[in-house]
Motif scaffolding. Structure first.
Motif, PDB file in Angstrom:
ATOM      1  N   PHE A  52       0.836  -1.199   0.000  1.00 35.95           N
ATOM      2  CA  PHE A  52       0.000   0.000   0.000  1.00 35.95           C
ATOM      3  C   PHE A  52       0.873   1.253   0.000  1.00 35.95           C
ATOM      4  O   PHE A  52       0.621   2.200  -0.759  1.00 35.95           O
ATOM      5  CB  PHE A  52      -0.931  -0.007   1.213  1.00 35.95           C
ATOM      6  CG  PHE A  52      -1.792   1.211   1.348  1.00 35.95           C
ATOM      7  CD1 PHE A  52      -2.760   1.501   0.406  1.00 35.95           C
ATOM      8  CD2 PHE A  52      -1.639   2.068   2.428  1.00 35.95           C
ATOM      9  CE1 PHE A  52      -3.575   2.646   0.526  1.00 35.95           C
ATOM     10  CE2 PHE A  52      -2.445   3.203   2.566  1.00 35.95           C
ATOM     11  CZ  PHE A  52      -3.401   3.488   1.603  1.00 35.95           C
ATOM     12  N   ASP A  53       1.900   1.264   0.829  1.00 34.54           N
ATOM     13  CA  ASP A  53       2.826   2.396   0.835  1.00 34.54           C
ATOM     14  C   ASP A  53       3.472   2.565  -0.535  1.00 34.54           C
ATOM     15  O   ASP A  53       3.572   3.690  -1.056  1.00 34.54           O
ATOM     16  CB  ASP A  53       3.909   2.200   1.897  1.00 34.54           C
ATOM     17  CG  ASP A  53       4.983   3.270   1.823  1.00 34.54           C
ATOM     18  OD1 ASP A  53       4.821   4.311   2.467  1.00 34.54           O
ATOM     19  OD2 ASP A  53       5.994   3.060   1.105  1.00 34.54           O
ATOM     20  N   LYS A  54       3.876   1.458  -1.149  1.00 32.94           N
ATOM     21  CA  LYS A  54       4.532   1.565  -2.456  1.00 32.94           C
ATOM     22  C   LYS A  54       3.560   2.082  -3.504  1.00 32.94           C
ATOM     23  O   LYS A  54       3.926   2.894  -4.365  1.00 32.94           O
ATOM     24  CB  LYS A  54       5.102   0.214  -2.880  1.00 32.94           C
ATOM     25  CG  LYS A  54       5.879   0.286  -4.185  1.00 32.94           C
ATOM     26  CD  LYS A  54       6.894  -0.819  -4.324  1.00 32.94           C
ATOM     27  CE  LYS A  54       7.813  -0.548  -5.503  1.00 32.94           C
ATOM     28  NZ  LYS A  54       8.868  -1.590  -5.625  1.00 32.94           N
ATOM     29  N   ALA A  55       2.311   1.616  -3.448  1.00 34.07           N
ATOM     30  CA  ALA A  55       1.311   2.088  -4.401  1.00 34.07           C
ATOM     31  C   ALA A  55       1.064   3.591  -4.235  1.00 34.07           C
ATOM     32  O   ALA A  55       0.902   4.320  -5.229  1.00 34.07           O
ATOM     33  CB  ALA A  55       0.007   1.314  -4.224  1.00 34.07           C
ATOM     34  N   LEU A  56       1.038   4.074  -2.994  1.00 32.86           N
ATOM     35  CA  LEU A  56       0.893   5.503  -2.754  1.00 32.86           C
ATOM     36  C   LEU A  56       2.040   6.279  -3.395  1.00 32.86           C
ATOM     37  O   LEU A  56       1.830   7.326  -4.029  1.00 32.86           O
ATOM     38  CB  LEU A  56       0.864   5.792  -1.251  1.00 32.86           C
ATOM     39  CG  LEU A  56      -0.445   5.578  -0.498  1.00 32.86           C
ATOM     40  CD1 LEU A  56      -0.227   5.803   0.992  1.00 32.86           C
ATOM     41  CD2 LEU A  56      -1.522   6.507  -1.007  1.00 32.86           C
ATOM     42  N   ARG A  57       3.242   5.787  -3.233  1.00 33.10           N
ATOM     43  CA  ARG A  57       4.407   6.474  -3.781  1.00 33.10           C
ATOM     44  C   ARG A  57       4.393   6.474  -5.306  1.00 33.10           C
ATOM     45  O   ARG A  57       4.658   7.506  -5.944  1.00 33.10           O
ATOM     46  CB  ARG A  57       5.688   5.835  -3.252  1.00 33.10           C
ATOM     47  CG  ARG A  57       5.870   6.008  -1.769  1.00 33.10           C
ATOM     48  CD  ARG A  57       7.113   5.328  -1.202  1.00 33.10           C
ATOM     49  NE  ARG A  57       7.056   5.429   0.244  1.00 33.10           N
ATOM     50  CZ  ARG A  57       7.383   6.528   0.925  1.00 33.10           C
ATOM     51  NH1 ARG A  57       7.831   7.586   0.285  1.00 33.10           N
ATOM     52  NH2 ARG A  57       7.272   6.556   2.236  1.00 33.10           N
ATOM     53  N   LEU A  58       4.085   5.334  -5.891  1.00 31.56           N
ATOM     54  CA  LEU A  58       4.064   5.249  -7.346  1.00 31.56           C
ATOM     55  C   LEU A  58       2.978   6.143  -7.937  1.00 31.56           C
ATOM     56  O   LEU A  58       3.206   6.837  -8.936  1.00 31.56           O
ATOM     57  CB  LEU A  58       3.835   3.798  -7.781  1.00 31.56           C
ATOM     58  CG  LEU A  58       4.999   2.832  -7.541  1.00 31.56           C
ATOM     59  CD1 LEU A  58       4.567   1.398  -7.837  1.00 31.56           C
ATOM     60  CD2 LEU A  58       6.198   3.209  -8.412  1.00 31.56           C
TER      61      LEU A  58
END
Length: 515
Positions: A52-58
């Motif tokens: 989820f954190d990575k998706a937010l960043r991307l």
């Protein structure tokens, strides 16, 4: 109108995970996750959070961050929603997040259940709360009115995983059905004016629901492209009031409201997907807690949720009983040091911190509680001897050397001067600003840093830091105090401008002697 029909009939659901007698901890790049759960369940939950954190960043174009332990969010999965409510002290709370320097923490029930926008389950609660953390730490200088803050968090709360591992954003929060379908007790003018503070339950629900609708609509509607950013810039950079910023950015607010109502009647709404192959994360580190660590977990959870004069003694009493069984476990003794300190038994806190350090000299928190206990003992004894405070600062220095990116020793070093009514030296002031840069989500630290900047006559910088708090819907009394400080700053800046424009005296006064 298909999604709206579903919205009207959806019921929030909660599915508790299977009972398990073993406490485990999982560590990822951005989270430390504790749960009384199976290894497979904990690994799945930790991986979902990290993805989820990575998706937010991307999706937002935010570069990957490298965080030490103190920069990660600790997540506790507790037994039930009732347990979460008890920790929060409110029956209406299904999960909560506390932003702290070096110790930000979230509490949610059971497992990451209720996947998708249909239910308000643990996943939705945790994603909402982490979205707040992400917002506070990614854009620390931006002032977000309450509808943006809550609407943005709701937008990300409904993110869900597809069967192929992709993550879908843009789903409607079906658990806001009642508030979205039964009229709006909070007119759009009031919402855009930054409505917060004391709201009725139906108004607060409307703030969340309509906030989500506005964020979603302004994000995907081509004719409104760039308006949300312009609105926020007008508040943060141009110092416009939310009312003026709304009119400048959105134009006729009645027209915007009509568009929003039409949006709510659409058969489909827009979204976007982050593909599974783009959500690769490093392996999760997972271990079973030692017997002492597992035994002390209820104490740790209660302490991390926050205690006061009424609740601290009971937590301390439980901590003493458990710590007697595990005198050599560093985490147990560290937890005892915290409980003793919170209960006002500073000598016992110092002794417990020393035992923790003896068992694990690299435990930063133990050194911090040792320094806090030392300061409390010295202050109670009115001990102003230089050698006493030199020893306290040596303790703080050891903590800092163990982790230079942990903000807590830096804050303590500043406190070792400020709380003695001494103007801290430059190294301490620089340290406090670095602590703020590491943990801008901590409201108390932001206030402390702003107060220091006022003392340094850096009024514009202090004002910008305080402005963020005045719009934070969760800042409560701190936001009110920040508003009063801004009023004082504005008066000082106005007086300074008037003085600068006045004719210079024929003879300049002599400079004041250094203090």
């Amino acid at each position: 109108m298909k999604w709206l029909v579903l919205l009207a009939s959806a019921l929030a659901s909660f599915i508790a995970g299977p009972a398990c007698a073993d406490w485990r901890v999982a560590e990822t790049a951005h989270f430390i996750v504790y749960a009384n759960a199976s290894e497979a369940a904990l690994r799945r939950n930790a991986e979902r959070l990290e993805k989820f954190d990575k998706a937010l960043r991307l999706s937002r174009g935010i570069p990957e961050s490298s965080l030490g332990k103190a920069g990660r969010v600790t997540v506790y999965f507790v037994s039930s929603e009732d347990r979460v409510a008890a920790l929060a002290g409110s029956a209406d709370v299904a999960g909560f997040y506390i932003p702290r320097a070096g110790a930000s923490v979230a509490f949610v029930p059971g497992d990451l259940s209720g996947d998708g926008p249909l239910a308000l389950g643990s996943q939705q609660v945790l994603q909402h709360e982490y979205a707040h953390h992400f917002m506070f730490t990614t854009w620390p200088d931006a002032a977000f009115p309450s509808w943006v803050s809550e609407g943005w968090a709701e937008f990300h709360a409904t993110a869900s995983f597809d069967r192929d591992g992709s993550m879908q954003f843009g789903g409607a929060p079906m658990y806001r059905a009642y508030g979205l379908l039964t009229g709006n007790p909070l007119p759009i003018q009031q919402i855009l004016a930054g409505a917060a503070g004391k709201l009725r339950a139906d108004q607060r629900d409307a703030l969340y629901g309509r906030g989500w609708a506005l964020v979603h609509y302004l994000t995907f509607e081509p004719s409104r492209k760039g308006q949300l950013s312009a609105y926020l810039d007008a508040i943060t950079k141009e110092r416009k009031s939310p009312e003026a910023a709304a009119v400048a950015a959105f134009g006729d607010l009645r027209a915007l409201n009509k568009e929003l109502e039409r949006f709510l009647q659409q058969p489909k709404i827009s979204g976007f997907r982050v593909r599974a192959e783009n959500l690769a994360i490093p392996p999760v580190t997972l271990r079973l807690l030692r017997p002492g660590e597992a035994a002390i977990m209820p104490v740790r959870i209660r302490s991390d949720a926050g205690v006061d004069e009424k609740t601290a003694p009971a937590v301390y009493a439980d901590a003493k009983k458990i710590a007697a069984r595990f005198p050599d476990d560093p985490e147990v003794q560290r937890a005892l040091a915290e409980a003793a300190y919170d209960a006002g038994d500073h000598a016992a806190a110092l002794a417990a911190a020393d035992r923790a350090i003896a068992a694990d000299p690299k435990l930063v928190e133990a050194h911090c509680y040792r320094a806090m206990a030392q300061m409390a003992i010295a202050e109670a004894a009115k001990d102003e001897k230089p050698e006493t405070w030199a020893e306290i600062r040596r303790t703080i220095g050891r903590a800092n050397r163990l982790d230079t990116e942990d903000p807590r020793p830096l804050i303590l070093f500043f406190r070792s001067y400020a709380e003695r009514r001494q103007w801290p030296p430059e190294i301490a002031r620089d340290g406090l600003m670095h602590a703020y840069e590491l943990a801008p989500q901590d409201r108390g630290l932001r206030m402390q840093a702003a107060d220091m900047l006022i003392g340094e006559k850096k009024l514009a910088t202090a004002r910008a830091m305080l402005l963020v708090l005045t719009y934070d819907p969760h800042a409560s009394g701190i936001g009110t105090a920040a508003s009063k400080m801004i009023d004082t700053i504005d008066a000082q800046m106005k007086a300074g401008a008037a003085s600068a424009s006045a004719p210079a005296p024929a003879t300049a006064p002599a400079p004041a002697p250094a203090k």
